[in-house]
Scaffold this active site. Structure first.
Site, PDB file in Angstrom:
ATOM      1  N   TYR A  71      -2.721  -1.030  10.206  1.00 18.71           N
ATOM      2  CA  TYR A  71      -2.633  -0.784   8.729  1.00 18.71           C
ATOM      3  C   TYR A  71      -0.995  -0.851   8.123  1.00 18.71           C
ATOM      4  O   TYR A  71      -0.875  -1.762   7.330  1.00 18.71           O
ATOM      5  CB  TYR A  71      -3.472  -0.184   8.377  1.00 18.71           C
ATOM      6  CG  TYR A  71      -4.307  -1.070   7.084  1.00 18.71           C
ATOM      7  CD1 TYR A  71      -4.870  -1.323   5.861  1.00 18.71           C
ATOM      8  CD2 TYR A  71      -3.303   0.150   5.713  1.00 18.71           C
ATOM      9  CE1 TYR A  71      -5.294  -1.465   3.983  1.00 18.71           C
ATOM     10  CE2 TYR A  71      -3.089   0.273   4.222  1.00 18.71           C
ATOM     11  CZ  TYR A  71      -4.428  -0.776   3.788  1.00 18.71           C
ATOM     12  OH  TYR A  71      -4.716  -0.836   1.909  1.00 18.71           O
ATOM     13  N   SER A  93       0.942  -1.380  -0.118  1.00 18.40           N
ATOM     14  CA  SER A  93       0.222  -0.202   0.135  1.00 18.40           C
ATOM     15  C   SER A  93       1.337   0.992  -0.085  1.00 18.40           C
ATOM     16  O   SER A  93       2.401   0.540   0.538  1.00 18.40           O
ATOM     17  CB  SER A  93      -1.148   0.139   1.335  1.00 18.40           C
ATOM     18  OG  SER A  93      -1.286   0.817   1.446  1.00 18.40           O
TER      19      SER A  93
HETATM   20  P1  NDP Z   1     -11.776  -4.799  -0.697  1.00 17.93           P
HETATM   21  O1  NDP Z   1     -12.553  -5.019   1.124  1.00 17.93           O
HETATM   22  O2  NDP Z   1     -12.521  -4.559  -1.986  1.00 17.93           O
HETATM   23  O3  NDP Z   1     -11.361  -6.540  -0.253  1.00 17.93           O
HETATM   24  C1  NDP Z   1     -10.897  -6.984   0.437  1.00 17.93           C
HETATM   25  C2  NDP Z   1     -10.550  -8.497   0.000  1.00 17.93           C
HETATM   26  O4  NDP Z   1      -9.703  -9.483   1.132  1.00 17.93           O
HETATM   27  C3  NDP Z   1     -12.180  -9.494  -0.226  1.00 17.93           C
HETATM   28  O5  NDP Z   1     -11.710  -9.925  -1.590  1.00 17.93           O
HETATM   29  C4  NDP Z   1     -12.170 -10.527   1.105  1.00 17.93           C
HETATM   30  O6  NDP Z   1     -12.845 -11.129   0.845  1.00 17.93           O
HETATM   31  C5  NDP Z   1     -10.690 -10.644   1.321  1.00 17.93           C
HETATM   32  N1  NDP Z   1     -10.498 -10.886   2.651  1.00 17.93           N
HETATM   33  C6  NDP Z   1     -10.631 -10.118   4.526  1.00 17.93           C
HETATM   34  N2  NDP Z   1      -9.803 -10.626   4.721  1.00 17.93           N
HETATM   35  C7  NDP Z   1     -10.173 -11.890   4.762  1.00 17.93           C
HETATM   36  C8  NDP Z   1      -9.693 -13.294   5.050  1.00 17.93           C
HETATM   37  N3  NDP Z   1      -9.804 -13.463   6.738  1.00 17.93           N
HETATM   38  N4  NDP Z   1      -9.426 -14.300   4.062  1.00 17.93           N
HETATM   39  C9  NDP Z   1     -10.222 -14.419   3.274  1.00 17.93           C
HETATM   40  N5  NDP Z   1      -9.894 -13.127   2.534  1.00 17.93           N
HETATM   41  C10 NDP Z   1     -10.065 -11.937   3.497  1.00 17.93           C
HETATM   42  O7  NDP Z   1     -10.364  -4.300  -0.943  1.00 17.93           O
HETATM   43  P2  NDP Z   1      -9.249  -3.613  -2.060  1.00 17.93           P
HETATM   44  O8  NDP Z   1      -9.068  -4.266  -2.956  1.00 17.93           O
HETATM   45  O9  NDP Z   1      -9.291  -2.248  -1.518  1.00 17.93           O
HETATM   46  O10 NDP Z   1      -8.212  -4.140  -0.967  1.00 17.93           O
HETATM   47  C11 NDP Z   1      -7.432  -5.335  -1.359  1.00 17.93           C
HETATM   48  C12 NDP Z   1      -5.795  -5.586  -0.983  1.00 17.93           C
HETATM   49  O11 NDP Z   1      -5.813  -4.259  -1.433  1.00 17.93           O
HETATM   50  C13 NDP Z   1      -6.043  -5.479   0.474  1.00 17.93           C
HETATM   51  O12 NDP Z   1      -4.661  -5.609   1.000  1.00 17.93           O
HETATM   52  C14 NDP Z   1      -5.514  -3.569   0.853  1.00 17.93           C
HETATM   53  O13 NDP Z   1      -5.213  -3.142   1.931  1.00 17.93           O
HETATM   54  C15 NDP Z   1      -4.916  -3.314  -0.691  1.00 17.93           C
HETATM   55  N6  NDP Z   1      -5.380  -2.179  -0.903  1.00 17.93           N
HETATM   56  C16 NDP Z   1      -5.834  -2.025  -1.360  1.00 17.93           C
HETATM   57  C17 NDP Z   1      -5.627  -0.248  -1.579  1.00 17.93           C
HETATM   58  C18 NDP Z   1      -7.299   0.483  -2.335  1.00 17.93           C
HETATM   59  O14 NDP Z   1      -6.854   1.938  -3.016  1.00 17.93           O
HETATM   60  N7  NDP Z   1      -7.919   0.116  -2.111  1.00 17.93           N
HETATM   61  C19 NDP Z   1      -4.804   0.494  -1.222  1.00 17.93           C
HETATM   62  C20 NDP Z   1      -3.777  -0.089  -1.077  1.00 17.93           C
HETATM   63  C21 NDP Z   1      -3.461  -1.767  -0.674  1.00 17.93           C
HETATM   64  P3  NDP Z   1     -14.414 -11.534   1.844  1.00 17.93           P
HETATM   65  O15 NDP Z   1     -14.086 -10.034   2.850  1.00 17.93           O
HETATM   66  O16 NDP Z   1     -14.849 -12.827   0.886  1.00 17.93           O
HETATM   67  O17 NDP Z   1     -13.271 -13.126   2.304  1.00 17.93           O
END
Ligand code: NDP
Length: 254
Positions: free
Chosen positions: A157, A144
């Site tokens: 985070y 990130s």
């Molecule tokens: P979302 O909230 O859209 O997606 C998060 C994903 O993580 C979901 O698919 C969720 O699936 C999965 N997840 C969360 N907890 C668990 C768990 N315990 N076990 C399995 N799967 C899990 O967020 P983003 O797409 O924005 O984020 C994706 C990644 O990118 C993250 O690591 C985030 O920190 C990173 N990121 C995002 C940024 C942004 O601007 N959006 C910027 C920088 C980094 P489910 O709930 O079905 O398990």
């Protein structure tokens, strides 16, 4: 192009059922990979798999809670049983809990660290023998901007995402001679469920990000597809331990 061709490769994408994970999964699928979408929400998982199949790719859903070692081991075993092996792991699953540092409970701290950082260690450990078995492979960790910058409302985070960069470097040095390349992607601000929550919580935040980003816009999940293909393919065979920003220039703007 052969360098970027992922035909015959099996890629696990944690959190591949929506957001950035789905954006990367689309890229991998379009490049020919078989994609294993791994997350908790099976309904969103099924929708993602249907979308990837509509692109002509082989795809399947495996339920996983990345905070549980048993669940992670079962995910990798299921991918290997169904598809015959694993070549690529994308450690993308992540969460954020936003508050001032003094307000977090220990459970909240652990929840963020377990989901964002320990998960990547567990998944990488679980795929390692399978990557070795096929002569090498690729691990892509999703960091990130908060791998680099501090965040007023994101102490755990930021700690987890900073840790991911160091984990990336350590795995890269340990497993280089096994022909396993380990790299991190540092997305800028991308429009997903995660950031929609932040925008709802902090008025003016949306505009601040647009103003501060040289490209003058928020990222879209498809902006992450290209880097995923690069880091999953032969094109990146001598790239390891790197952290690549995909941020519209956010991190180079003074
Ligand atoms: P979302 O909230 O859209 O997606 C998060 C994903 O993580 C979901 O698919 C969720 O699936 C999965 N997840 C969360 N907890 C668990 C768990 N315990 N076990 C399995 N799967 C899990 O967020 P983003 O797409 O924005 O984020 C994706 C990644 O990118 C993250 O690591 C985030 O920190 C990173 N990121 C995002 C940024 C942004 O601007 N959006 C910027 C920088 C980094 P489910 O709930 O079905 O398990």
């Amino acid at each position: 192009m052969r360098l970027f061709d992922l035909t015959g490769k099996v890629a696990i994408v944690t959190g591949g059922n929506r957001g950035i994970g789905l954006g990367m999964a689309r890229g991998l699928a379009e490049a020919g990979a078989t994609v294993v979408v791994a997350a908790r929400d099976a309904e969103q998982g099924a929708a993602a798999v249907a979308e990837l199949r509509s692109l002509g790719a082989e795809a399947g859903f495996v339920p996983v809670d990345v905070t549980s070692q048993a669940s992670v081991d079962a995910m990798v075993a299921a991918a290997v049983d169904t598809h015959g092996g694993v070549h690529v792991l994308v450690n993308n699953a992540g969460i954020a809990i936003r508050k001032a540092p003094q307000e977090y409970t220990l459970d909240e701290w652990r929840q963020v660290m377990d989901t964002n950082l320990t998960s990547a260690f567990l998944c990488s450990q679980a795929v390692y023998p399978h990557l070795k078995a096929v002569g090498g492979g690729k691990i892509i960790n999703i960091g990130s901007m908060l791998s680099v910058f501090g965040g007023t409302f994101s102490a755990p985070y930021s700690a987890s995402k900073g840790g991911l960069v160091q984990l990336t470097k350590s795995l890269a040095t340990s497993w280089g001679r096994d022909n396993i390349q380990v790299n991190a992607v540092l997305p800028g601000w991308i429009d997903t469920d995660l950031t929609r929550a932040t925008r709802a919580q902090f008025p003016g935040f949306d505009e601040r990000i647009t103003d501060r980003t040289p490209m003058g816009r928020w990222g879209r999940i498809d902006d992450l597809a290209g880097v995923a293909v690069f880091l999953a393919s032969d094109a990146s065979d001598f790239v390891t331990g790197a952290s690549i920003a995909v941020d519209g220039g956010y991190s180079v703007q003074a």
